[in-house]
Design a protein around this motif. Sequence first.
Motif, mmCIF file in Angstrom:
data_model
loop_
_atom_site.group_PDB
_atom_site.id
_atom_site.type_symbol
_atom_site.label_atom_id
_atom_site.label_comp_id
_atom_site.label_asym_id
_atom_site.label_seq_id
_atom_site.Cartn_x
_atom_site.Cartn_y
_atom_site.Cartn_z
ATOM 1 N N ARG A 14 -24.252 26.768 -54.976
ATOM 2 C CA ARG A 14 -24.268 26.315 -53.792
ATOM 3 C C ARG A 14 -23.011 25.944 -53.420
ATOM 4 O O ARG A 14 -22.867 25.746 -51.098
ATOM 5 C CB ARG A 14 -25.094 25.323 -53.814
ATOM 6 C CG ARG A 14 -27.091 25.301 -53.765
ATOM 7 C CD ARG A 14 -27.960 24.162 -53.871
ATOM 8 N NE ARG A 14 -28.736 24.195 -53.880
ATOM 9 C CZ ARG A 14 -29.725 23.590 -54.273
ATOM 10 N NH1 ARG A 14 -29.515 21.950 -53.977
ATOM 11 N NH2 ARG A 14 -31.488 23.942 -54.159
ATOM 12 N N TYR A 15 -22.014 25.047 -54.209
ATOM 13 C CA TYR A 15 -21.110 24.652 -53.656
ATOM 14 C C TYR A 15 -20.418 25.883 -53.041
ATOM 15 O O TYR A 15 -19.470 26.332 -52.040
ATOM 16 C CB TYR A 15 -20.003 24.413 -55.276
ATOM 17 C CG TYR A 15 -18.445 24.393 -54.683
ATOM 18 C CD1 TYR A 15 -17.674 23.578 -53.818
ATOM 19 C CD2 TYR A 15 -17.833 25.479 -55.063
ATOM 20 C CE1 TYR A 15 -16.601 23.525 -52.962
ATOM 21 C CE2 TYR A 15 -16.667 25.393 -54.763
ATOM 22 C CZ TYR A 15 -15.789 24.128 -54.095
ATOM 23 O OH TYR A 15 -13.925 24.159 -53.589
ATOM 24 N N TRP A 18 -21.597 26.307 -49.621
ATOM 25 C CA TRP A 18 -21.068 25.418 -48.890
ATOM 26 C C TRP A 18 -19.660 25.889 -47.354
ATOM 27 O O TRP A 18 -19.082 25.821 -47.668
ATOM 28 C CB TRP A 18 -21.157 24.217 -48.953
ATOM 29 C CG TRP A 18 -20.387 22.888 -48.455
ATOM 30 C CD1 TRP A 18 -21.025 22.859 -47.463
ATOM 31 C CD2 TRP A 18 -19.094 22.409 -48.406
ATOM 32 N NE1 TRP A 18 -19.547 21.409 -46.851
ATOM 33 C CE2 TRP A 18 -19.029 21.110 -47.566
ATOM 34 C CE3 TRP A 18 -17.870 23.177 -49.301
ATOM 35 C CZ2 TRP A 18 -17.942 21.093 -47.240
ATOM 36 C CZ3 TRP A 18 -16.560 22.364 -49.977
ATOM 37 C CH2 TRP A 18 -16.290 20.461 -48.438
ATOM 38 N N LYS A 19 -18.798 26.036 -49.146
ATOM 39 C CA LYS A 19 -17.317 26.287 -49.083
ATOM 40 C C LYS A 19 -17.188 28.158 -47.921
ATOM 41 O O LYS A 19 -16.276 27.938 -47.302
ATOM 42 C CB LYS A 19 -16.377 26.491 -49.747
ATOM 43 C CG LYS A 19 -15.353 26.711 -50.368
ATOM 44 C CD LYS A 19 -13.883 25.685 -49.430
ATOM 45 C CE LYS A 19 -12.917 25.153 -50.158
ATOM 46 N NZ LYS A 19 -12.361 25.601 -50.904
ATOM 47 N N THR A 22 -20.561 26.601 -43.962
ATOM 48 C CA THR A 22 -20.020 25.146 -43.888
ATOM 49 C C THR A 22 -18.438 24.941 -43.353
ATOM 50 O O THR A 22 -18.496 24.277 -42.092
ATOM 51 C CB THR A 22 -20.538 24.226 -44.568
ATOM 52 O OG1 THR A 22 -22.149 24.654 -44.302
ATOM 53 C CG2 THR A 22 -20.987 22.519 -43.413
ATOM 54 N N TYR A 23 -17.724 24.918 -44.694
ATOM 55 C CA TYR A 23 -16.478 24.022 -44.722
ATOM 56 C C TYR A 23 -15.898 25.091 -43.454
ATOM 57 O O TYR A 23 -14.649 24.344 -42.747
ATOM 58 C CB TYR A 23 -16.057 24.521 -45.813
ATOM 59 C CG TYR A 23 -14.387 24.080 -46.103
ATOM 60 C CD1 TYR A 23 -13.975 22.619 -46.173
ATOM 61 C CD2 TYR A 23 -13.551 25.145 -46.289
ATOM 62 C CE1 TYR A 23 -12.755 22.491 -46.210
ATOM 63 C CE2 TYR A 23 -11.738 24.727 -46.551
ATOM 64 C CZ TYR A 23 -12.182 23.319 -46.136
ATOM 65 O OH TYR A 23 -10.308 22.724 -46.142
#
Length: 215
Positions: A14-15, A18-19, A22-23
């Motif tokens: 999930r990280y 996201w990176k 979204t990031y």
Amino acid sequence: MKYAKPLPDYLVRRYHGWKATTYQESKGWYRRLAEDGQHPRAMVISCCDSRVHVTSIFGADQGEFFIHRNIANLVPPHNPDGHHHGTSAALEYAVRGLKVSHIIVLGHSGCGGVEGCYQMCSGEAPELDDPKSFVGRWMDILRPGFEELPKGDKAERMRTLEKASVVISLSNLMGFPFVSDAVKDGNLSLHGLWHDIGEGALEAYDAETDGFVPF
């Protein structure tokens, strides 16, 4: 520390997701937050309950809210010599350091902490009456609310106690000199809310009627 373990694989995935999404889409915004520091307009005191997601309810971005979470969204009485310093420290930093303009206390339906208080005060949870119970001693803050509950249906009494957790916290906030001074000077306003998780409803405390009204 030998007891620390690697993150579960699903969180690592999930990280990375996201990176990569979204990031990357808002990289400039994140870098600005890092460089300029935080300047939230409001502090939110909410419950630890995993179902209560403050930023989602208000559609907020990173940097908008200074959020403090604890069991049953409680604010302890002002007591510099006591033991409830986690919430008090967050409150002091928000008002004196960040100079927030609003403090929002957000209660919610089906609160396990409030139910624990109800059971403890009813004699149904003797383990919480144990002087060594962290949860029990924290829920002592709400005990006056239980003692003022009207007779009636347990579910209705529970909902009343959930809302009492908000009102008691608002009252306790004014016991902190730096809060009351900021309120009296017009630099800070206090707000009480109660959220129905299943219905997605939000109610606000009305000081004039001493009750909650829906938006």
